[in-house]
Design an enzyme around this catalytic site. Structure first.
Site, PDB file in Angstrom:
ATOM      1  N   TYR A   1       0.811  -1.216   0.000  1.00 22.94           N
ATOM      2  CA  TYR A   1       0.000   0.000   0.000  1.00 22.94           C
ATOM      3  C   TYR A   1       0.846   1.268   0.000  1.00 22.94           C
ATOM      4  O   TYR A   1       0.413   2.306  -0.483  1.00 22.94           O
ATOM      5  CB  TYR A   1      -0.915   0.020   1.236  1.00 22.94           C
ATOM      6  CG  TYR A   1      -2.179  -0.771   1.092  1.00 22.94           C
ATOM      7  CD1 TYR A   1      -2.147  -2.146   0.926  1.00 22.94           C
ATOM      8  CD2 TYR A   1      -3.416  -0.138   1.129  1.00 22.94           C
ATOM      9  CE1 TYR A   1      -3.309  -2.875   0.817  1.00 22.94           C
ATOM     10  CE2 TYR A   1      -4.593  -0.857   1.018  1.00 22.94           C
ATOM     11  CZ  TYR A   1      -4.531  -2.226   0.863  1.00 22.94           C
ATOM     12  OH  TYR A   1      -5.697  -2.937   0.755  1.00 22.94           O
TER      13      TYR A   1
ATOM     14  N   LYS B   1       3.860 -15.218   3.503  1.00 20.79           N
ATOM     15  CA  LYS B   1       4.148 -16.004   2.299  1.00 20.79           C
ATOM     16  C   LYS B   1       5.660 -16.199   2.269  1.00 20.79           C
ATOM     17  O   LYS B   1       6.353 -15.810   1.321  1.00 20.79           O
ATOM     18  CB  LYS B   1       3.605 -15.255   1.060  1.00 20.79           C
ATOM     19  CG  LYS B   1       3.668 -16.040  -0.231  1.00 20.79           C
ATOM     20  CD  LYS B   1       2.681 -17.209  -0.303  1.00 20.79           C
ATOM     21  CE  LYS B   1       2.901 -17.991  -1.588  1.00 20.79           C
ATOM     22  NZ  LYS B   1       2.091 -19.239  -1.647  1.00 20.79           N
TER      23      LYS B   1
ATOM     24  N   ASP C   1      -2.012 -18.598   1.514  1.00 24.27           N
ATOM     25  CA  ASP C   1      -2.934 -19.412   0.705  1.00 24.27           C
ATOM     26  C   ASP C   1      -3.584 -20.487   1.570  1.00 24.27           C
ATOM     27  O   ASP C   1      -4.794 -20.718   1.548  1.00 24.27           O
ATOM     28  CB  ASP C   1      -2.219 -20.013  -0.525  1.00 24.27           C
ATOM     29  CG  ASP C   1      -0.854 -20.635  -0.228  1.00 24.27           C
ATOM     30  OD1 ASP C   1      -0.396 -20.573   0.935  1.00 24.27           O
ATOM     31  OD2 ASP C   1      -0.246 -21.196  -1.160  1.00 24.27           O
TER      32      ASP C   1
ATOM     33  N   ASP D   1      -6.176  -7.174   4.342  1.00 18.04           N
ATOM     34  CA  ASP D   1      -7.311  -6.611   3.600  1.00 18.04           C
ATOM     35  C   ASP D   1      -8.149  -7.747   3.017  1.00 18.04           C
ATOM     36  O   ASP D   1      -9.371  -7.775   3.132  1.00 18.04           O
ATOM     37  CB  ASP D   1      -6.785  -5.700   2.485  1.00 18.04           C
ATOM     38  CG  ASP D   1      -7.908  -5.108   1.660  1.00 18.04           C
ATOM     39  OD1 ASP D   1      -8.890  -4.630   2.253  1.00 18.04           O
ATOM     40  OD2 ASP D   1      -7.808  -5.143   0.408  1.00 18.04           O
TER      41      ASP D   1
ATOM     42  N   ASP E   1     -12.105  -9.407   4.550  1.00 22.20           N
ATOM     43  CA  ASP E   1     -13.359  -9.534   3.789  1.00 22.20           C
ATOM     44  C   ASP E   1     -13.825 -10.989   3.794  1.00 22.20           C
ATOM     45  O   ASP E   1     -15.018 -11.288   3.910  1.00 22.20           O
ATOM     46  CB  ASP E   1     -13.184  -9.079   2.332  1.00 22.20           C
ATOM     47  CG  ASP E   1     -13.424  -7.584   2.142  1.00 22.20           C
ATOM     48  OD1 ASP E   1     -13.147  -6.816   3.083  1.00 22.20           O
ATOM     49  OD2 ASP E   1     -13.883  -7.175   1.052  1.00 22.20           O
TER      50      ASP E   1
HETATM   51  C1  IPM Z   1     -10.389  -1.605   3.759  1.00 20.82           C
HETATM   52  C2  IPM Z   1     -10.593  -1.055   2.383  1.00 20.82           C
HETATM   53  C3  IPM Z   1      -9.454  -0.077   2.074  1.00 20.82           C
HETATM   54  C4  IPM Z   1      -8.154  -0.858   2.127  1.00 20.82           C
HETATM   55  C5  IPM Z   1      -9.612   0.668   0.737  1.00 20.82           C
HETATM   56  C6  IPM Z   1     -10.912   1.437   0.671  1.00 20.82           C
HETATM   57  C7  IPM Z   1      -8.449   1.598   0.488  1.00 20.82           C
HETATM   58  O1  IPM Z   1     -10.680  -2.081   1.448  1.00 20.82           O
HETATM   59  O2  IPM Z   1     -10.332  -0.804   4.707  1.00 20.82           O
HETATM   60  O3  IPM Z   1     -10.302  -2.822   3.897  1.00 20.82           O
HETATM   61  O4  IPM Z   1      -7.778  -1.508   1.137  1.00 20.82           O
HETATM   62  O5  IPM Z   1      -7.496  -0.820   3.172  1.00 20.82           O
HETATM   63 MG    MG Z   2     -10.756  -4.008   2.318  1.00 23.24          MG
END
Ligand code: IPM
Ligand code: MG
Length: 362
Positions: A141, A191, A223, A247, A251
């Site tokens: 990032y 990794k 993985d 990240d 999710d």
């Molecule tokens: C998160 C989001 C952010 C990230 C984006 C919006 C930049 O996906 O907070 O998980 O990748 O950190």
């Molecule tokens: Mg995210």
């Protein structure tokens, strides 16, 4: 206590969910005698539209002079073609850096009432309680160099993953400190079979673990961790990982526990904490009043816990969320066949009503 906060509603569903989170915050503050001082500022696409800067100076100023920041979401398809530093997301990344928020805590808990919302069988997901500790200021990032160059048709893009020992050690300590108060397990995800960054990561985390003899440390490649997360989510306690892996896996954890809309986050480590739901701006459902505000509401609980040490207040919010889910409250992301979904504001109101009806234990 005076709670001096900056609110950054942001883009898409951000303003809708933030509004409900603030109502919940006001209700808890009133009930328990805290004074709120709130100011609202622009970030992301909303700020780009207003002043062509995804993180205007007065937003940074406001955040740095507050005790904590509550953010909705950033991201707006209208700005997708903008150069990287003028995308809504760039505002959020700069804010995380300005605030020194290197430690991103993302709890993923399976609420008993929501077992059936998980795509996994109930017996697999039952009692899942994971604390993802994502390093937030390093890796791909922020690594330099980064660029796209070359002539049309033959362009070349570069991103760079970097980590130094200090950045790894400080996030590892956050994970171990949390594990001590939980089930005393840290799984460090990397990794290391491919990446130098990950080999350094593994070495430094292993070294830190020596200071935490009560905590059991394990390592896993990312993985394999992704697979285990769906096969046996219950085995995870604290999951420690770098920025990009965190990240992605957070999710995935949202999916495992039934909806990404439920997940809250705290970004701490610097002078001012930043609290935001894990979900994005969801432009496809923005303005419809159907977004799930619980990720934002649970972020308020994290804010009270981590920026103000108001554990009782945080617990009241978390209990109220559990209770309204037990009572059957479901936004569209949670409603199953035959269940009628409620709106964003109805969900917020139910949490507020629940908070009013339960007398806080003193
Ligand atoms: C998160 C989001 C952010 C990230 C984006 C919006 C930049 O996906 O907070 O998980 O990748 O950190
Ligand atoms: Mg995210």
């Amino acid at each position: 206590m005076l709670l001096n906060l900056t609110i950054l509603p942001g883009d898409g569903i951000g303003p809708e969910v933030t509004e409900q989170a603030v109502l919940v915050l006001q209700s808890v503050a009133n009930a328990l005698g805290h004074k709120l001082q709130l100011q609202s500022k622009n970030i992301g696409g909303a700020a780009l539209a207003a002043v062509e800067d995804p993180l205007p100076p007065d937003t940074i100023q406001a955040c740095l002079s507050s005790s904590a920041v509550l953010l909705g979401a950033v991201g707006s398809p209208g700005f997708d073609h903008y150069p990287n530093h003028l995308r809504p997301e760039a505002g959020l990344l700069r804010l995380r850096r300005e605030l020194g928020a290197y430690a991103n805590l993302r709890p993923a808990v399976c609420f008993p009432a929501l077992e059936a919302c998980s795509p996994l069988r109930g017996e697999l997901v039952r009692s899942t309680d994971i604390m993802i500790v994502r390093e937030l200021l390093g890796g791909l990032y922020f690594g330099e160099p980064r660029s796209v160059s070359g002539p049309a048709g033959a362009r070349f893009a570069v991103n760079t993953m970097t980590y130094d020992e200090r950045a790894i050690e400080r996030i590892a300590r956050v994970a171990f400190d949390l594990a001590v108060k939980r089930r005393r397990k840290v799984l460090s995800v990397d990794k290391a079979n491919v990446l130098e960054c990950s080999r350094l990561w593994r070495e430094v985390v292993t070294r830190c673990a020596k200071d935490y003899p009560a905590v059991q440390l394990a390592h896993m490649y990312v993985d394999s961790a992704a697979m285990s997360l769906v096969q046996r989510p219950r085995d995870f306690d604290v999951l420690l990982t770098e920025n990009m892996f965190g990240d992605i896996l957070s999710d995935q954890a949202g999916g495992v526990v039934g909806s990404l809309g439920l997940l809250a986050s705290a970004s701490i480590g610097g002078p001012v904490g930043l609290y935001e739901p894990v979900h994005g701006s969801a432009p496809d459902i923005a303005g419809k009043g159907i977004a799930n505000p619980l990720g934002a509401i649970l972020s308020v609980a994290l804010l009270l816990r981590h920026s103000f040490q108001l554990e009782r207040e945080a617990g009241c919010i978390e209990n109220a969320v559990g209770a309204v889910l037990d009572q059957g409250a479901r936004t569209a992301d949670l409603a199953r066949a035959g269940e009628s979904p409620i709106s964003t504001s109805e969900m917020g109101q139910q949490v507020v009503a629940e908070l009013r009806s339960t007398k806080p234990a003193s």
